[in-house]
Scaffold this motif. Structure first.
Motif, PDB file in Angstrom:
ATOM      1  N   LEU A  29       0.856  -1.194   0.000  1.00  0.00           N
ATOM      2  CA  LEU A  29       0.000   0.000   0.000  1.00  0.00           C
ATOM      3  C   LEU A  29       0.888   1.239   0.000  1.00  0.00           C
ATOM      4  O   LEU A  29       1.535   1.552   1.007  1.00  0.00           O
ATOM      5  CB  LEU A  29      -0.921   0.000   1.236  1.00  0.00           C
ATOM      6  CG  LEU A  29      -1.799  -1.251   1.426  1.00  0.00           C
ATOM      7  CD1 LEU A  29      -2.566  -1.184   2.741  1.00  0.00           C
ATOM      8  CD2 LEU A  29      -2.757  -1.428   0.253  1.00  0.00           C
ATOM      9  N   GLY A  30       0.945   1.906  -1.147  1.00  0.00           N
ATOM     10  CA  GLY A  30       1.778   3.101  -1.272  1.00  0.00           C
ATOM     11  C   GLY A  30       1.096   4.054  -2.230  1.00  0.00           C
ATOM     12  O   GLY A  30      -0.133   4.082  -2.305  1.00  0.00           O
ATOM     13  N   ASN A  31       1.892   4.805  -2.990  1.00  0.00           N
ATOM     14  CA  ASN A  31       1.293   5.648  -4.035  1.00  0.00           C
ATOM     15  C   ASN A  31       0.577   4.785  -5.053  1.00  0.00           C
ATOM     16  O   ASN A  31      -0.506   5.102  -5.520  1.00  0.00           O
ATOM     17  CB  ASN A  31       2.390   6.446  -4.728  1.00  0.00           C
ATOM     18  CG  ASN A  31       2.378   7.864  -4.260  1.00  0.00           C
ATOM     19  OD1 ASN A  31       1.316   8.422  -3.940  1.00  0.00           O
ATOM     20  ND2 ASN A  31       3.554   8.450  -4.191  1.00  0.00           N
ATOM     21  N   GLY A  32       1.220   3.686  -5.427  1.00  0.00           N
ATOM     22  CA  GLY A  32       0.566   2.613  -6.174  1.00  0.00           C
ATOM     23  C   GLY A  32       0.327   1.489  -5.179  1.00  0.00           C
ATOM     24  O   GLY A  32       1.162   1.274  -4.303  1.00  0.00           O
ATOM     25  N   SER A 102      -2.922  13.562  -3.031  1.00  0.00           N
ATOM     26  CA  SER A 102      -2.719  12.130  -3.305  1.00  0.00           C
ATOM     27  C   SER A 102      -1.896  11.504  -2.184  1.00  0.00           C
ATOM     28  O   SER A 102      -1.704  10.298  -2.155  1.00  0.00           O
ATOM     29  CB  SER A 102      -1.981  11.957  -4.632  1.00  0.00           C
ATOM     30  OG  SER A 102      -0.686  12.524  -4.532  1.00  0.00           O
ATOM     31  N   ASP A 103      -1.380  12.342  -1.288  1.00  0.00           N
ATOM     32  CA  ASP A 103      -0.505  11.884  -0.213  1.00  0.00           C
ATOM     33  C   ASP A 103      -1.354  11.475   0.996  1.00  0.00           C
ATOM     34  O   ASP A 103      -2.073  12.303   1.556  1.00  0.00           O
ATOM     35  CB  ASP A 103       0.465  13.022   0.151  1.00  0.00           C
ATOM     36  CG  ASP A 103       1.544  12.560   1.104  1.00  0.00           C
ATOM     37  OD1 ASP A 103       1.200  12.030   2.188  1.00  0.00           O
ATOM     38  OD2 ASP A 103       2.728  12.728   0.768  1.00  0.00           O
ATOM     39  N   CYS A 104      -1.216  10.220   1.373  1.00  0.00           N
ATOM     40  CA  CYS A 104      -2.076   9.665   2.425  1.00  0.00           C
ATOM     41  C   CYS A 104      -1.943  10.438   3.742  1.00  0.00           C
ATOM     42  O   CYS A 104      -2.923  10.608   4.464  1.00  0.00           O
ATOM     43  CB  CYS A 104      -1.715   8.197   2.615  1.00  0.00           C
ATOM     44  SG  CYS A 104      -2.942   7.298   3.544  1.00  0.00           S
ATOM     45  N   ARG A 105      -0.729  10.919   4.033  1.00  0.00           N
ATOM     46  CA  ARG A 105      -0.558  11.688   5.284  1.00  0.00           C
ATOM     47  C   ARG A 105      -1.413  12.936   5.289  1.00  0.00           C
ATOM     48  O   ARG A 105      -2.042  13.268   6.290  1.00  0.00           O
ATOM     49  CB  ARG A 105       0.921  12.114   5.449  1.00  0.00           C
ATOM     50  CG  ARG A 105       1.801  11.015   5.966  1.00  0.00           C
ATOM     51  CD  ARG A 105       3.242  11.365   5.807  1.00  0.00           C
ATOM     52  NE  ARG A 105       3.588  11.467   4.377  1.00  0.00           N
ATOM     53  CZ  ARG A 105       4.802  11.368   3.890  1.00  0.00           C
ATOM     54  NH1 ARG A 105       5.807  11.205   4.700  1.00  0.00           N
ATOM     55  NH2 ARG A 105       5.027  11.449   2.598  1.00  0.00           N
ATOM     56  N   GLU A 106      -1.454  13.622   4.130  1.00  0.00           N
ATOM     57  CA  GLU A 106      -2.251  14.862   4.049  1.00  0.00           C
ATOM     58  C   GLU A 106      -3.742  14.551   4.079  1.00  0.00           C
ATOM     59  O   GLU A 106      -4.530  15.310   4.653  1.00  0.00           O
ATOM     60  CB  GLU A 106      -1.874  15.649   2.790  1.00  0.00           C
ATOM     61  CG  GLU A 106      -0.466  16.213   2.901  1.00  0.00           C
ATOM     62  CD  GLU A 106      -0.006  16.942   1.637  1.00  0.00           C
ATOM     63  OE1 GLU A 106      -0.857  17.273   0.790  1.00  0.00           O
ATOM     64  OE2 GLU A 106       1.214  17.157   1.516  1.00  0.00           O
ATOM     65  N   ALA A 150       5.247  -1.066   1.991  1.00  0.00           N
ATOM     66  CA  ALA A 150       5.254   0.201   1.222  1.00  0.00           C
ATOM     67  C   ALA A 150       4.843   1.376   2.109  1.00  0.00           C
ATOM     68  O   ALA A 150       4.501   1.190   3.280  1.00  0.00           O
ATOM     69  CB  ALA A 150       4.390   0.110  -0.022  1.00  0.00           C
ATOM     70  N   GLY A 151       4.881   2.585   1.540  1.00  0.00           N
ATOM     71  CA  GLY A 151       4.757   3.821   2.321  1.00  0.00           C
ATOM     72  C   GLY A 151       3.603   3.828   3.307  1.00  0.00           C
ATOM     73  O   GLY A 151       3.789   4.138   4.490  1.00  0.00           O
ATOM     74  N   ILE A 152       2.412   3.470   2.842  1.00  0.00           N
ATOM     75  CA  ILE A 152       1.246   3.478   3.729  1.00  0.00           C
ATOM     76  C   ILE A 152       1.254   2.224   4.611  1.00  0.00           C
ATOM     77  O   ILE A 152       1.069   2.302   5.823  1.00  0.00           O
ATOM     78  CB  ILE A 152      -0.063   3.569   2.896  1.00  0.00           C
ATOM     79  CG1 ILE A 152      -0.068   4.855   2.054  1.00  0.00           C
ATOM     80  CG2 ILE A 152      -1.281   3.505   3.794  1.00  0.00           C
ATOM     81  CD1 ILE A 152      -1.237   4.955   1.061  1.00  0.00           C
ATOM     82  N   GLY A 153       1.489   1.077   4.000  1.00  0.00           N
ATOM     83  CA  GLY A 153       1.468  -0.189   4.741  1.00  0.00           C
ATOM     84  C   GLY A 153       2.505  -0.241   5.853  1.00  0.00           C
ATOM     85  O   GLY A 153       2.272  -0.816   6.913  1.00  0.00           O
ATOM     86  N   GLU A 154       3.663   0.395   5.617  1.00  0.00           N
ATOM     87  CA  GLU A 154       4.727   0.357   6.629  1.00  0.00           C
ATOM     88  C   GLU A 154       4.550   1.405   7.713  1.00  0.00           C
ATOM     89  O   GLU A 154       4.998   1.222   8.841  1.00  0.00           O
ATOM     90  CB  GLU A 154       6.096   0.595   5.958  1.00  0.00           C
ATOM     91  CG  GLU A 154       6.560  -0.551   5.108  1.00  0.00           C
ATOM     92  CD  GLU A 154       7.773  -0.189   4.249  1.00  0.00           C
ATOM     93  OE1 GLU A 154       8.598   0.637   4.674  1.00  0.00           O
ATOM     94  OE2 GLU A 154       7.868  -0.735   3.131  1.00  0.00           O
ATOM     95  N   ASN A 155       3.905   2.520   7.354  1.00  0.00           N
ATOM     96  CA  ASN A 155       3.915   3.673   8.274  1.00  0.00           C
ATOM     97  C   ASN A 155       2.584   4.053   8.887  1.00  0.00           C
ATOM     98  O   ASN A 155       2.552   4.704   9.919  1.00  0.00           O
ATOM     99  CB  ASN A 155       4.459   4.903   7.536  1.00  0.00           C
ATOM    100  CG  ASN A 155       5.891   4.714   7.116  1.00  0.00           C
ATOM    101  OD1 ASN A 155       6.749   4.502   7.961  1.00  0.00           O
ATOM    102  ND2 ASN A 155       6.147   4.748   5.824  1.00  0.00           N
ATOM    103  N   ASP A 156       1.494   3.700   8.235  1.00  0.00           N
ATOM    104  CA  ASP A 156       0.188   4.144   8.725  1.00  0.00           C
ATOM    105  C   ASP A 156      -0.404   3.081   9.654  1.00  0.00           C
ATOM    106  O   ASP A 156      -1.133   2.178   9.230  1.00  0.00           O
ATOM    107  CB  ASP A 156      -0.745   4.424   7.537  1.00  0.00           C
ATOM    108  CG  ASP A 156      -1.981   5.186   7.964  1.00  0.00           C
ATOM    109  OD1 ASP A 156      -2.369   5.095   9.149  1.00  0.00           O
ATOM    110  OD2 ASP A 156      -2.562   5.878   7.100  1.00  0.00           O
ATOM    111  N   ARG A 157      -0.073   3.224  10.947  1.00  0.00           N
ATOM    112  CA  ARG A 157      -0.483   2.211  11.930  1.00  0.00           C
ATOM    113  C   ARG A 157      -1.999   2.118  12.024  1.00  0.00           C
ATOM    114  O   ARG A 157      -2.572   1.046  12.159  1.00  0.00           O
ATOM    115  CB  ARG A 157       0.069   2.597  13.316  1.00  0.00           C
ATOM    116  CG  ARG A 157       1.573   2.680  13.362  1.00  0.00           C
ATOM    117  CD  ARG A 157       2.027   3.383  14.637  1.00  0.00           C
ATOM    118  NE  ARG A 157       3.427   3.749  14.560  1.00  0.00           N
ATOM    119  CZ  ARG A 157       4.436   2.972  14.966  1.00  0.00           C
ATOM    120  NH1 ARG A 157       4.191   1.796  15.489  1.00  0.00           N
ATOM    121  NH2 ARG A 157       5.684   3.374  14.862  1.00  0.00           N
TER     122      ARG A 157
END
Ligand code: AMP
Length: 221
Positions: A29-32, A102-106, A150-157
């Motif tokens: 789960l990331g940008n793609g 498009s940035d999940c954090r935002e 990936a970016g979301i999968g690794e960081n978005d607890r």
């Protein structure tokens, strides 16, 4: 594919098993984004399709939608096939639904601040990821390990917890406290009490896989 192959290999190592003896679902789960079902060391299903458009909603790609939306929107907006393709690939997904980024954090920050469209974008991502994971558990007839990367999968607890919540009927339970407290940037087991599947976060390493493949190819020249 590179990312799924890397984390699938790592999860087998972490479980002390051979990948060929496991049923694994990997969530990149990331940008793609894509989710993959692996059995006997082979991918038996993956959420992307004819193009990377299919599956879960991504930063700017819609993910799976009712196909009839395409002619409906083309007619309503008066756009060409190329313009429609541009909308689906560059202006949809988290960006299109939230209208924020498009940035999940935002998008998360806007959702937390009460932006309803941003909340909806995150909710669609959670809903679609759950649906695909559930269908893969059915397809594999069980799952030994579920991996987030990936970016979301690794960081978005929070997103990991939201995806895994109420999946105990499928044998998936995430330990929310471990998920909240686990260190970033390293592989960690997040399996909760009573889970039949082991749950992991594993940082992906696509560069390593590319280097490994390059070495194998050049050795055989
Ligand atoms: P990638 O394509 O793997 O580089 O992932 C990029 C995505 O990961 C972007 O949507 C980022 O917002 C998201 N991301 C990175 N760090 C975090 C975080 N701490 N929380 C939520 N999303 C994150």
């Amino acid at each position: 594919g590179t990312s799924h192959r890397y984390v699938a290999g790592r999860v087998a190592e972490l479980c002390g098993k051979e990948l060929k003896d496991m049923k694994v679902i990997t969530c990149h789960l990331g940008n793609g984004s894509s989710i993959t079902a692996i059995r006997d060391g082979k991918v038996v299903d993956t959420s992307m399709g004819f193009t990377p458009q299919e599956g879960v909603p991504m930063g700017t790609r819609s993910g799976s939608i009712d196909p009839t939306i395409v002619p409906f929107l083309m007619d309503k907006l008066g756009v060409t096939p190329a313009e429609m393709d541009d909308i689906l690939t560059k202006k949809s997904g988290l960006l299109g639904v939230s209208g924020v980024s498009s940035d999940c954090r935002e998008v998360n920050a806007a959702a937390d601040a009460g932006n309803a469209r941003a909340r909806l974008a995150i909710d669609i991502l959670i809903h679609d990821a759950k649906k695909i994971i559930g269908s893969y558990v059915a397809e594999l007839n069980g799952v030994d390990a579920l991996v987030f990367t990936a970016g979301i999968g690794e960081n978005d607890r929070k997103l990991r917890a939201d995806i895994c919540r109420d999946m105990d009927a499928l044998g998936i339970v995430l330990d929310e406290q471990v998920n909240d407290e686990c260190p970033r940037g390293q592989a960690f087991e997040l399996t909760g009490k009573g889970s039949r599947a082991r749950v992991f976060v594993i940082p992906t390493d696509e560069e390593y896989m590319i280097a490994l493949d390059t070495q194998t190819l050049t050795e055989n020249l």
